[in-house]
Design an enzyme around this catalytic site. Sequence first.
Site, mmCIF file in Angstrom:
data_model
loop_
_atom_site.group_PDB
_atom_site.id
_atom_site.type_symbol
_atom_site.label_atom_id
_atom_site.label_comp_id
_atom_site.label_asym_id
_atom_site.label_seq_id
_atom_site.Cartn_x
_atom_site.Cartn_y
_atom_site.Cartn_z
ATOM 1 N N ASP A 112 3.322 6.823 -7.298
ATOM 2 C CA ASP A 112 4.588 6.582 -6.604
ATOM 3 C C ASP A 112 5.821 6.784 -7.469
ATOM 4 O O ASP A 112 6.932 6.803 -6.946
ATOM 5 C CB ASP A 112 4.613 5.170 -6.026
ATOM 6 C CG ASP A 112 3.753 5.073 -4.780
ATOM 7 O OD1 ASP A 112 3.846 5.986 -3.953
ATOM 8 O OD2 ASP A 112 2.994 4.106 -4.647
ATOM 9 N N HIS A 151 -1.637 -0.021 -11.878
ATOM 10 C CA HIS A 151 -2.592 0.355 -10.828
ATOM 11 C C HIS A 151 -3.836 -0.518 -10.945
ATOM 12 O O HIS A 151 -4.256 -0.842 -12.054
ATOM 13 C CB HIS A 151 -2.982 1.839 -10.969
ATOM 14 C CG HIS A 151 -3.569 2.411 -9.725
ATOM 15 N ND1 HIS A 151 -4.894 2.250 -9.396
ATOM 16 C CD2 HIS A 151 -3.008 3.114 -8.703
ATOM 17 C CE1 HIS A 151 -5.122 2.845 -8.237
ATOM 18 N NE2 HIS A 151 -3.996 3.366 -7.791
ATOM 19 N N HIS A 209 0.862 -1.193 0.000
ATOM 20 C CA HIS A 209 0.000 0.000 0.000
ATOM 21 C C HIS A 209 0.894 1.239 0.000
ATOM 22 O O HIS A 209 1.169 1.807 -1.058
ATOM 23 C CB HIS A 209 -0.919 -0.073 1.216
ATOM 24 C CG HIS A 209 -2.001 0.962 1.249
ATOM 25 N ND1 HIS A 209 -2.152 1.926 0.300
ATOM 26 C CD2 HIS A 209 -3.004 1.172 2.151
ATOM 27 C CE1 HIS A 209 -3.197 2.682 0.600
ATOM 28 N NE2 HIS A 209 -3.729 2.244 1.723
HETATM 29 N N1 ACO Z 1 5.777 -4.292 -13.119
HETATM 30 C C1 ACO Z 1 5.742 -5.356 -13.912
HETATM 31 N N2 ACO Z 1 4.609 -5.996 -14.238
HETATM 32 C C2 ACO Z 1 3.465 -5.513 -13.742
HETATM 33 C C3 ACO Z 1 3.423 -4.403 -12.916
HETATM 34 C C4 ACO Z 1 4.637 -3.782 -12.608
HETATM 35 N N3 ACO Z 1 4.681 -2.702 -11.823
HETATM 36 N N4 ACO Z 1 2.160 -4.136 -12.583
HETATM 37 C C5 ACO Z 1 1.405 -5.066 -13.168
HETATM 38 N N5 ACO Z 1 2.201 -5.907 -13.881
HETATM 39 C C6 ACO Z 1 1.789 -7.022 -14.690
HETATM 40 C C7 ACO Z 1 1.620 -8.274 -13.835
HETATM 41 O O1 ACO Z 1 2.798 -9.007 -13.720
HETATM 42 C C8 ACO Z 1 0.551 -8.994 -14.597
HETATM 43 O O2 ACO Z 1 1.163 -9.583 -15.744
HETATM 44 P P1 ACO Z 1 0.753 -11.043 -16.240
HETATM 45 O O3 ACO Z 1 -0.708 -10.911 -16.586
HETATM 46 O O4 ACO Z 1 1.660 -11.276 -17.377
HETATM 47 O O5 ACO Z 1 0.983 -11.924 -15.043
HETATM 48 C C9 ACO Z 1 -0.349 -7.879 -15.110
HETATM 49 O O6 ACO Z 1 0.491 -6.731 -15.209
HETATM 50 C C10 ACO Z 1 -1.522 -7.584 -14.189
HETATM 51 O O7 ACO Z 1 -1.037 -7.486 -12.851
HETATM 52 P P2 ACO Z 1 -1.983 -7.480 -11.561
HETATM 53 O O8 ACO Z 1 -1.153 -7.641 -10.327
HETATM 54 O O9 ACO Z 1 -3.127 -8.411 -11.746
HETATM 55 O O10 ACO Z 1 -2.526 -6.017 -11.668
HETATM 56 P P3 ACO Z 1 -3.164 -5.211 -10.490
HETATM 57 O O11 ACO Z 1 -3.989 -4.222 -11.180
HETATM 58 O O12 ACO Z 1 -3.799 -6.025 -9.466
HETATM 59 O O13 ACO Z 1 -1.839 -4.565 -9.832
HETATM 60 C C11 ACO Z 1 -0.449 -3.124 -8.626
HETATM 61 C C12 ACO Z 1 -1.797 -3.284 -9.329
HETATM 62 C C13 ACO Z 1 -0.410 -4.023 -7.375
HETATM 63 C C14 ACO Z 1 -0.296 -1.653 -8.209
HETATM 64 C C15 ACO Z 1 0.690 -3.519 -9.602
HETATM 65 O O14 ACO Z 1 0.603 -2.755 -10.780
HETATM 66 C C16 ACO Z 1 2.060 -3.399 -8.960
HETATM 67 O O15 ACO Z 1 2.512 -4.332 -8.277
HETATM 68 N N6 ACO Z 1 2.765 -2.240 -9.186
HETATM 69 C C17 ACO Z 1 4.048 -2.022 -8.574
HETATM 70 C C18 ACO Z 1 3.896 -1.525 -7.129
HETATM 71 C C19 ACO Z 1 3.434 -0.084 -7.067
HETATM 72 O O16 ACO Z 1 3.892 0.770 -7.801
HETATM 73 N N7 ACO Z 1 2.492 0.162 -6.131
HETATM 74 C C20 ACO Z 1 1.916 1.489 -5.916
HETATM 75 C C21 ACO Z 1 0.497 1.507 -6.411
HETATM 76 S S1 ACO Z 1 -0.236 3.060 -6.190
HETATM 77 C C22 ACO Z 1 -0.600 3.140 -4.561
HETATM 78 O O17 ACO Z 1 -0.919 2.145 -3.927
HETATM 79 C C23 ACO Z 1 -0.506 4.423 -3.849
#
Ligand code: ACO
Length: 375
Positions: free
Chosen positions: A311, A260, A221
């Site tokens: 972020d 996101h 988070h």
């Molecule tokens: N880097 C690489 N791959 C990613 C990323 C990332 N940052 N984000 C999503 N993906 C990919 C996943 O690996 C997945 O690929 P696949 O289908 O080939 O397995 C696909 O995109 C979907 O991913 P999910 O986890 O299902 O997407 P979700 O929408 O649930 O994820 C999240 C959102 C958790 C923010 C994710 O994008 C992530 O981990 N980002 C990096 C952490 C981050 O920056 N967090 C801050 C968020 S903003 C906040 O909370 C204030």
Amino acid sequence: MASEDVQRGLEDVVALESRICFIDGKGGRLLYQGYDIRELAARSTFEEVAYLLWYGRLPTPAQLEQLTQRLAALREIPPGLREILDRIPKDSSPMDVLRTAVSALAIFEPEETKPGASSIGGALRLTAILPSVLGYYHRRRRGLPPLPSRPDLSHAAYFLAALDDRAPSPLDVKALDVALILHADHELNASTFAARVTASTLSDLYSAVTSAIGTLKGPLHGGANARVMDLLDDIRAPERAEEVVKDRLAKHERIMGFGHRVYKVEDPRATILREWSRQVGEAHHDLRYYETLRALEGVVHREKGLYPNVDLYSGSVYTLIGIPEDLFTPTFAVSRVVGWTAHVLEEYQDLRLIRPMAHYIGPTDLHYTEPAERA
Ligand code: ACO
């Protein structure tokens, strides 16, 4: 019920109605009480946005002046809480310090915490005191004397002054003010939901904010912006972005600051912070972070089609204006406390105990055995 019908993580579940915040994930828009975040970031202040989130309307000049004065007057840490802060080990996690401080504050201020009290006074007090607590802790661990409450300073200026004795430039203060505006609310994110769950039992505002701080502490988070800075340390120069990203993706690692759950296009907060990262970089004669982040964006979009989230650029702004990395998530709390308290006050107005259900997958036919008979 079948396991596949379980909404794991409550994804896509609409749990309540709210007037506070609207996220248009496809259009890349974020509204506070109907106002676009881009207009608020360009023209408003954190104090004004706090008023908007709590009262549902923009303040008149007199109302804003009154709120600003009340916030400034509520910065003082009570002696009992100072004693507790003085006993906390200097190497404690700043999020643990914040959570402990809010919890302890409830003991010293029982009037504000009456169960179910819909108290904007409590919201003001918590918002006013969080920078003081962080400043007290940070100065103590660095051997600096505590800062007096400085009612002459805006919330953002006070927060920077509370951390150390440098006089921040007006541009640095404005950059933080904008970052605080951008983080003030984001609908039913995990910490806000935790606050509302706590409030929905008719528990008090301080307990709800204590729950929220504990929830924000988790790395899924708060905390991604600090990991973006680690990534920048690894990349070192824009021309190395491609190599480092490809290497991390090959190891199935996530690139922090991208993607996101709700936004399917660029997070509007990232768009605004990108520009602030550039401006603050120029003012500090240090565009390393900005240029490397721009290169990183290009590579991640090419390789994964992912967009920046809030972020990606915030850590570069915080670092340049003098906020240390372990205070990034607490800085998030300094802002989000406004959203938490606005949501708790809304919850009290339209209260319904939040109590979802679990799909039971354990056994149903076991019988008690005596301890000696157990294997
Ligand atoms: N880097 C690489 N791959 C990613 C990323 C990332 N940052 N984000 C999503 N993906 C990919 C996943 O690996 C997945 O690929 P696949 O289908 O080939 O397995 C696909 O995109 C979907 O991913 P999910 O986890 O299902 O997407 P979700 O929408 O649930 O994820 C999240 C959102 C958790 C923010 C994710 O994008 C992530 O981990 N980002 C990096 C952490 C981050 O920056 N967090 C801050 C968020 S903003 C906040 O909370 C204030």
